[in-house]
Design an enzyme around this catalytic site. Structure first.
Site, PDB file in Angstrom:
ATOM      1  N   LYS A   1       0.814  -1.206   0.000  1.00 27.88           N
ATOM      2  CA  LYS A   1       0.000   0.000   0.000  1.00 27.88           C
ATOM      3  C   LYS A   1       0.855   1.267   0.000  1.00 27.88           C
ATOM      4  O   LYS A   1       2.053   1.247   0.269  1.00 27.88           O
ATOM      5  CB  LYS A   1      -0.938  -0.007   1.210  1.00 27.88           C
ATOM      6  CG  LYS A   1      -1.964  -1.133   1.205  1.00 27.88           C
ATOM      7  CD  LYS A   1      -2.876  -1.065  -0.004  1.00 27.88           C
ATOM      8  CE  LYS A   1      -4.078  -1.992   0.082  1.00 27.88           C
ATOM      9  NZ  LYS A   1      -3.748  -3.419   0.022  1.00 27.88           N
ATOM     10  N   LEU A   2       0.202   2.402  -0.273  1.00 24.25           N
ATOM     11  CA  LEU A   2       0.892   3.693  -0.262  1.00 24.25           C
ATOM     12  C   LEU A   2       1.520   3.973   1.098  1.00 24.25           C
ATOM     13  O   LEU A   2       2.616   4.529   1.185  1.00 24.25           O
ATOM     14  CB  LEU A   2      -0.093   4.809  -0.612  1.00 24.25           C
ATOM     15  CG  LEU A   2      -0.613   4.831  -2.049  1.00 24.25           C
ATOM     16  CD1 LEU A   2      -1.821   5.741  -2.174  1.00 24.25           C
ATOM     17  CD2 LEU A   2       0.477   5.266  -3.009  1.00 24.25           C
TER      18      LEU A   2
END
Length: 400
Positions: free
Chosen positions: A180-181
């Site tokens: 994920k970011l």
């Protein structure tokens, strides 16, 4: 990615002797509680509750919002399987809703058509750098008195009319999984500004216990209270230490990605048969865990996602993923193969994903590929390589 600061925090967690919420209080603020405070400030909510993963964040949020056995929850038909699985986990019924063709996010019109007297929750999921129309969605939910749980696992840091996504519903949920970011390796977090919901979230992720203030050194920083059935869903100190460092960098990295993504938006306009998703006007600042490239079947072929993803991976030297299939035809969404259907034939009917008609989700779920966010940290001029690779793949398919 890790930095020297990540390593410093990990070593500090290791040497502290306290590795989880259930460890003895050392007299120092835990990394987990520090991350909770910092993430709430980042999103713009009063509270944040870290969890062991994103599915756990969804589960405690669904229960904290009063959803239980037999209730219905609206879930987009084109999303990661955990969104529907978390609904199943609390004994409720996922009602699959079609998506908008331009954003691939839940259609507000389709959501309204799916509401019944048993609907207890709407779960809009913001995907692939786009977003649900939150003006229309919150208005719909308000008219029907139904709470909203935003799944923001693709859009850490994005803003809707200046407000962070995740702060617009009663609860927001985020995954902090490896890719994920914002990542903690594995983790999740639920956010809210409602103090009663926050209390439930906190206790549900810690076996019903609540964090106590003024804990003496050497004692457990959790107090046992009656009234809430919870789970052991807490985030470890190591995961929180990693997440804290990533949070420091997130806005800057998202800004870099946006420059490169706008460059690819422009380049795709010159590639026949390929196009990006639309971004609603209300999405004033986007963030994309994965950048979605839509593929016209007339150009790239029917059900082309696997062939194109494999070819692009070879061309670019990094892994390009095919989009997940709609939940009506997703190999990972198998509610009828689980214990959740044993109660009755009627419950089995309700949980059967084939009962839903999702023409947009089913079509788009076979004709898109996803580019990883890390590639958009490259210089914007390098993004031309993606458009060139798409042209070569297209031309190869046409020759075949």
């Amino acid at each position: 990615m890790s930095t020297a600061r990540t390593e410093e925090r990990l070593l500090a967690a290791l040497r502290s002797g306290r590795w989880a919420v259930s460890g003895a209080h050392t007299g120092e603020e835990s990394f987990e509680n520090t991350f909770a405070q910092r993430f709430a400030e980042f999103v713009g909510t009063a509270h944040a509750v870290p969890t062991c993963n994103g599915s756990a964040a969804l589960t405690i949020a669904i229960e904290a919002l009063g959803v239980g056995a037999g209730d219905e929850v609206l879930v987009p038909g084109l999303t990661w399987v955990a969104c529907a699985s978390a609904v199943l986990r609390v004994g409720a019924v996922p009602v699959l809703v079609d998506v908008e063709p331009d954003t691939l996010c839940m259609s507000v019109a389709a959501a309204e058509a799916a509401i019944t007297p048993r609907t207890r929750l709407i779960m809009p999921v913001h995907v692939y750098g786009s977003a649900v129309d939150m003006d229309a969605m919150t208005a719909l939910a308000g008219r029907h008195g139904i709470p909203v749980l935003e799944d923001c696992s693709h859009v850490h840091g994005a803003r809707w009319r200046g407000r962070r996504l995740g702060s617009l519903g009663q609860v927001g949920a985020f995954s902090l999984q490896q890719t994920k970011l914002l990542t903690s390796g594995e983790g999740g977090v639920a956010v809210t500004s409602d103090p009663e919901i926050h209390d439930l979230l906190s206790r549900k992720r810690a076996d019903g216990r609540r964090r106590r203030v003024g804990t003496p050194v050497g004692e457990l920083e959790l107090e046992e209270l009656p009234g809430v059935q919870g789970y052991n869903y807490c985030m470890s100190e190591f995961n929180a230490a990693v997440a804290l460092d990533g949070l420091d960098r997130l806005d800057g990295e998202n800004a870099r990605r946006r420059v490169a993504m706008r460059r690819l938006d422009d380049l795709l306009a010159e590639v026949e048969g390929a196009s990006p998703l639309s971004r609603p006007a209300g999405l004033t600042e986007d963030a994309a865990y994965q950048y979605c490239v839509r593929l016209a079947p007339a150009v790239f072929g029917q059900n082309c996602k696997h062939v194109v993803a494999e070819a692009l991976s070879r061309e670019l030297g990094l892994h390009v993923e095919p989009i997940d299939s709609a939940l009506t035809d997703n190999v990972l969404y198998q509610p009828l193969a689980s214990g959740w259907t044993k109660a009755s034939a009627e419950r089995a009917r309700l949980l059967d994903p084939r009962r839903f008609r999702l023409p947009v989700a089913e079509r788009e779920g076979e004709h898109c590929v996803l580019l990883p966010h890390r590639m958009f940290l490259a210089p914007p001029e390098d993004i031309a390589l993606v458009a060139d690779a798409l042209r070569r793949v297209r031309d190869q398919l046409v020759r075949v």
